[in-house]
Design an enzyme around this catalytic site. Structure first.
Site, short mmCIF file in Angstrom:
data_model
loop_
_atom_site.label_atom_id
_atom_site.label_comp_id
_atom_site.label_asym_id
_atom_site.label_seq_id
_atom_site.Cartn_x
_atom_site.Cartn_y
_atom_site.Cartn_z
N ASP A 134 -24.45 -16.69 57.02
CA ASP A 134 -23.98 -17.64 57.83
C ASP A 134 -24.96 -18.81 58.28
OD1 ASP A 134 -25.35 -16.58 59.99
OD2 ASP A 134 -23.57 -16.20 61.19
N THR A 137 -27.44 -11.45 63.57
CA THR A 137 -27.80 -9.86 63.86
C THR A 137 -27.46 -8.77 62.56
OG1 THR A 137 -25.65 -9.19 64.69
CG2 THR A 137 -27.24 -10.06 66.20
C1 RB5 Z 1 -23.58 -16.61 64.94
O1 RB5 Z 1 -24.07 -17.19 66.29
C2 RB5 Z 1 -23.73 -15.06 65.14
O2 RB5 Z 1 -22.69 -14.38 65.99
C3 RB5 Z 1 -23.58 -14.65 63.85
O3 RB5 Z 1 -24.62 -14.86 63.19
C4 RB5 Z 1 -23.91 -13.17 64.07
O4 RB5 Z 1 -24.87 -12.55 64.43
C5 RB5 Z 1 -22.71 -11.97 64.35
O5 RB5 Z 1 -22.69 -10.83 64.31
#
Ligand code: RB5
Length: 151
Positions: free
Chosen positions: A8, A67
């Site tokens: 992401d 994470t």
């Molecule tokens: C995005 O801000 C964050 O929530 C995503 O990258 C991830 O850590 C979700 O588990």
């Protein structure tokens, strides 16, 4: 090996580095994005990458979000896919040796890029130990079970 990579917006630098690293090693890499730091939703990125493995188009998937938690959650919803959330070299190694994970999930806010690359290497170079197959078969028997969404 054919490897899908997806991450992401929080993981763009990591996924770019992983893709370059895998390509340099001679792997065929399919990039599922995202390409920019514009906020996006990790299920939209990770699910198609995992579905490519379930469909036999790729052999492994590397997933990265902030994470690693979100991408690992969606990955484990894709029928037939086992995803391991790893935080270090040992868990990346165990992901293959004990869990024969199709997907490795990492956190870009948890591990730096050199560590992520080393984790990818140990994950890809480790071998499943067949004595653990019985447990994986038991996991498969639970696919499709239902739980309340807000327990
Ligand atoms: C995005 O801000 C964050 O929530 C995503 O990258 C991830 O850590 C979700 O588990």
């Amino acid at each position: 090996m054919h490897i899908a990579v997806a991450g992401d917006h929080s993981a763009v630098a990591h996924t770019r580095a992983i893709i370059a690293h895998l390509a340099k090693l001679g792997h065929k890499v399919q990039d599922f994005g995202t390409a920019t730091e514009t906020s996006c939703d990790y299920p939209d990125i990770a699910a198609p990458a995992c579905e490519s493995v379930a469909a036999g188009k790729n052999e492994r998937v590397i997933l990265v979000c902030g994470t690693g938690i979100g991408v690992s959650m969606i990955a484990n919803k894709i029928k037939g896919v086992r995803c391991a959330l790893a935080h270090n070299l040992f868990t990346a190694q165990m992901a293959r040796e004990h869990n024969n994970a199709h997907a490795l999930a990492l956190g870009a806010r948890i591990v730096d890029i050199p560590t992520a690359l080393a984790m990818v290497d140990v994950y890809l170079n480790s071998t499943f130990e067949a004595r653990h197959q019985r447990r994986l078969d038991k996991i498969a028997t639970h696919e499709g079970c239902s739980l309340p969404t807000n327990p």
